[in-house]
Design an enzyme around this catalytic site. Structure first.
Site: not given
Ligand code: SAH
Length: 336
Positions: A88, A101, A108, A112, A115, A325
């Site tokens: 995406e 973005c 991944c 997390c 996420c 994401c």
């Molecule tokens: N792997 C990278 C990029 C991830 S996406 C990282 O961990 O930073 C970018 C941001 O969105 C990250 O800070 C991630 O933790 C956050 N993110 C992912 N899912 C989310 C959600 N459901 N709500 C808010 N932030 C989220």
């Protein structure tokens, strides 16, 4: 077959010379590709060369499978790559220009809990050209900022991300300044140091999301491998090497990380070097976590500000179109 968008200008030059083309063509072809022209439509390039390029390389940009437009104008694209993998990208329009973005991996490995990107696991790394292609689909609209904040962990695909950065910063290509590029990482200390040593000056964003290791480990598996202290050391190193303040992302999760005591604990971490905290209310991805109330979020931010921390509450863009994401890809996967 090699993807044409993976080639640096020098690699393109070597190839063109090897097939008997004049050297000046490398700059011309590189520049046209990076302006968003597809090979078949490149002006001022002989048809025979265009045909040869198509024979020798994979020359397609990703296919747009779906496009959603949010009420706030944010556009989200689900893209299909050559092997049916999906990623995406999100295009946001601000007063100062357009920000894209982009994703660095399909799926991944970081896991997390909140996420959507890694929920179905890891599929594969994107090549430098595949990362670039997401930008090129919109190159003709004029992109002013790039954020590596889509799905995937960019520092877990470091070689390809490095090459992508070289391509996108190149003066004959998109020619975007490194200060207009941000890379978001879960926080891999060794890689952060390597990234600092590259001296690009790209904005480094670290997904901290917790004020202590106990909470962080409960929501982010990588926290079991690297402590917050190690991440903060690497962040200071990044600042010392690049002179760029480090940005910390903190998604507020109700009942998990947004007490006043957590804000005070976070403030202590943010001392001693220039940094900024980006707060964002959690986007609900159906993983059992919720955003806190507006009052709790504001109190958290006030506590940070009163403790001298530079911070802002990021407005969640495109949340009506599954802006978080990995959500779109996940939905697509379920419908297959
Ligand atoms: N792997 C990278 C990029 C991830 S996406 C990282 O961990 O930073 C970018 C941001 O969105 C990250 O800070 C991630 O933790 C956050 N993110 C992912 N899912 C989310 C959600 N459901 N709500 C808010 N932030 C989220």
């Amino acid at each position: 077959m090699k993807n044409i968008y993976d080639l640096s200008i020098d690699e393109l030059g070597e190839y063109l010379i090897s097939i008997g083309e004049p050297k000046f063509r490398s700059g011309q072809v590189f520049s046209l590709l990076h302006k968003g022209y597809i090979v078949a439509d490149m002006p001022n390039i002989p048809k025979s060369l265009r045909e040869k390029l198509k024979e020798d390389f994979y020359c397609e940009l990703p296919t747009i499978v779906t496009q959603q437009i949010s009420k706030d104008g944010t556009q989200k694209f689900l893209l299909q790559l050559h092997d049916d993998a999906h990623v995406e990208c999100v295009l946001m329009t601000q007063e100062y220009g357009k920000t894209i973005c982009i994703s660095s991996q399909v799926g991944c490995k970081m896991g997390c809990a909140f996420c959507a990107s890694g929920r179905d696991g890891f599929v594969r790394d994107l090549s430098a050209g595949e990362i670039l292609s997401q930008v090129l689909l919109h190159a003709k609209e004029g992109i002013s900022n790039i954020v590596l904040m889509g799905s995937g962990e960019p520092l877990d695909n470091f070689e390809n991300v490095k090459k992508f950065l070289e391509l996108v910063i190149h003066k004959d290509g998109i020619n975007i300044g490194s200060r207009h590029i941000s890379l978001s990482t879960v926080g891999l200390p060794k890689k952060i140091r390597e990234f600092a040593d590259m001296g690009t000056g790209v904005n480094l964003c670290i997904s901290i999301h917790a004020s202590n290791d106990e909470i962080r480990s409960a929501i982010m598996p990588m926290a079991k491998r690297y402590t917050i202290a190690e991440i903060m050391d690497a962040s200071r190193y990044y600042f010392n090497k690049t002179g760029r303040r480090v940005i910390f992302e903190y998604s507020l999760i109700d009942g998990v990380n947004c007490d006043v005591s957590h804000a005070k604990e976070l403030a202590k971490l943010m001392t001693g070097f220039p940094n900024h905290v980006n707060l964002i209310k959690l986007n609900d991805t159906g993983a059992g976590f919720r955003a806190p109330s507006h009052d709790i979020a504001m109190k958290f931010m006030d506590t940070l500000i009163k403790s001298g921390v530079s911070c802002t509450m990021r407005k969640s863009k495109g949340d009506d179109i599954d802006g978080a994401c990995g959500q779109l890809r996940l939905k697509k996967g379920k419908s297959l």
